[in-house]
Design a protein around this motif. Structure first.
Motif, PDB file in Angstrom:
ATOM      1  N   TYR A  12      26.874  -5.993  36.936  1.00 35.66           N
ATOM      2  CA  TYR A  12      25.174  -5.557  36.166  1.00 35.66           C
ATOM      3  C   TYR A  12      25.679  -4.429  35.318  1.00 35.66           C
ATOM      4  O   TYR A  12      26.083  -3.542  36.083  1.00 35.66           O
ATOM      5  N   GLN A  13      24.991  -3.999  34.544  1.00 33.97           N
ATOM      6  CA  GLN A  13      24.948  -2.774  33.815  1.00 33.97           C
ATOM      7  C   GLN A  13      23.030  -2.980  32.271  1.00 33.97           C
ATOM      8  O   GLN A  13      23.225  -3.649  31.788  1.00 33.97           O
ATOM      9  N   PRO A  14      22.392  -1.835  32.728  1.00 39.11           N
ATOM     10  CA  PRO A  14      21.724  -1.644  32.426  1.00 39.11           C
ATOM     11  C   PRO A  14      21.794  -1.360  30.731  1.00 39.11           C
ATOM     12  O   PRO A  14      22.192  -0.591  30.421  1.00 39.11           O
ATOM     13  N   VAL A  15      20.997  -2.412  30.286  1.00 40.22           N
ATOM     14  CA  VAL A  15      21.371  -2.125  28.615  1.00 40.22           C
ATOM     15  C   VAL A  15      20.503  -1.629  27.937  1.00 40.22           C
ATOM     16  O   VAL A  15      21.430  -0.699  27.061  1.00 40.22           O
ATOM     17  N   GLY A  16      19.735  -0.805  28.648  1.00 42.00           N
ATOM     18  CA  GLY A  16      19.312   0.629  28.079  1.00 42.00           C
ATOM     19  C   GLY A  16      20.170   1.676  28.110  1.00 42.00           C
ATOM     20  O   GLY A  16      20.093   2.376  27.583  1.00 42.00           O
ATOM     21  N   GLN A  17      21.501   1.516  29.093  1.00 44.16           N
ATOM     22  CA  GLN A  17      22.470   2.617  28.244  1.00 44.16           C
ATOM     23  C   GLN A  17      22.669   2.365  26.970  1.00 44.16           C
ATOM     24  O   GLN A  17      23.584   3.582  26.333  1.00 44.16           O
ATOM     25  N   HIS A  20      18.773   0.920  22.447  1.00 42.55           N
ATOM     26  CA  HIS A  20      17.696   1.032  22.327  1.00 42.55           C
ATOM     27  C   HIS A  20      16.349   0.520  21.044  1.00 42.55           C
ATOM     28  O   HIS A  20      17.263   0.185  20.360  1.00 42.55           O
ATOM     29  N   VAL A  39      20.073  -9.969  32.116  1.00 39.84           N
ATOM     30  CA  VAL A  39      20.744  -8.889  32.590  1.00 39.84           C
ATOM     31  C   VAL A  39      19.196  -8.765  33.776  1.00 39.84           C
ATOM     32  O   VAL A  39      17.700  -8.189  33.185  1.00 39.84           O
ATOM     33  N   HIS A  40      19.968  -8.162  35.263  1.00 38.65           N
ATOM     34  CA  HIS A  40      18.841  -8.095  35.866  1.00 38.65           C
ATOM     35  C   HIS A  40      19.717  -6.972  37.816  1.00 38.65           C
ATOM     36  O   HIS A  40      20.748  -7.209  37.243  1.00 38.65           O
ATOM     37  N   ASN A  41      18.882  -6.602  38.212  1.00 37.82           N
ATOM     38  CA  ASN A  41      19.937  -5.854  39.316  1.00 37.82           C
ATOM     39  C   ASN A  41      19.314  -6.142  40.897  1.00 37.82           C
ATOM     40  O   ASN A  41      18.403  -5.760  40.856  1.00 37.82           O
TER      41      ASN A  41
END
Length: 174
Positions: A12-17, A20, A39-41
Motif C-alpha cells: 500500500y502506497q497512498p498515490v497522493g504522495q 497530484h 489502491v486502498h488501505n
C-alpha cells in the motif's frame, strides 16, 4: 516488445504522495490504481450514504455478484474487439461503480491509473459502471505515467444505463 504483468499489487502506497491532479477547480471523488491494481488501505469498496458503491472490481465480484452477473450476461449479447475480450478475460483488477435508482451523484468520480515502474508493464483492466433507473453520474478516467518503462495499458470499460439514466464519461491521458 516483451512486457511483464505485475501479478500482485505493490505494498500500500497512498498515490497522493507522488501524484497530484493538475485540473484546476476539479472537485471529485478520487480513486486510484497503481500499475493496474486498486489502491486502498483495507477498504476495497466505498459505500456512500446514498447507496452508491465504488471500488475494486475484484472485490465487487464477490460482494455484488448478482448485479455484475446480470451485466455480464447483457454484455455477452454484443460482439467486442479482441483487445476488449483480452482485458475482460485476464484483467488484474478493475474498477466498479454502482449508482442506485434515482440517485444523482453530483461530484465527479475520478479514476486515476498511475503507472510508476521502471519495468515494461502490460496492464489489463476492466471497468464496469452501472447507473440505475433515472440516476446520473459524471465519470473521468485518467491514465498517467510517472516512471520511464514502456507500458501497454489495455482497459475495457462497460457502462450500463438503466431507463432514464445518464452518464458523462471523460477519458484523459498525460
Amino acid at each position: 516488445h516483451p512486457y511483464i504483468v505485475q501479478k500482485e499489487p505493490q505494498t500500500y502506497q497512498p498515490v497522493g504522495q507522488f501524484f497530484h491532479c493538475d485540473i484546476n477547480q476539479l472537485e471529485s471523488h478520487l480513486f486510484a490504481f497503481l500499475n493496474g491494481w486498486y489502491v486502498h488501505n483495507n477498504a476495497p469498496i466505498t459505500i456512500f450514504p446514498s447507496g452508491v458503491v465504488i471500488g475494486s472490481l475484484l472485490y465487487a465480484k464477490k460482494q455484488y455478484a448478482d448485479i455484475l452477473n446480470a451485466c455480464s450476461s447483457l454484455s455477452k449479447q454484443y460482439k467486442h474487439s479482441s483487445m476488449f475480450d483480452m482485458a475482460s478475460a485476464i484483467c488484474q483488477d478493475g474498477f466498479s461503480v454502482y449508482i442506485p435508482e434515482y440517485v444523482e451523484f453530483k461530484q465527479v468520480v475520478q479514476l486515476v491509473n498511475v503507472v510508476n515502474s521502471n519495468s515494461d508493464l502490460f496492464i489489463n483492466m476492466k471497468n464496469v459502471i452501472v447507473v440505475g433507473k433515472n440516476a446520473s453520474l459524471k465519470f473521468m478516467h485518467c491514465d498517467d505515467t510517472l516512471e520511464g518503462g514502456y507500458t501497454l495499458i489495455n482497459t475495457a470499460t462497460e457502462i450500463f444505463l438503466d431507463e432514464g439514466a445518464s452518464a458523462d464519461y471523460y477519458n484523459l491521458e498525460s
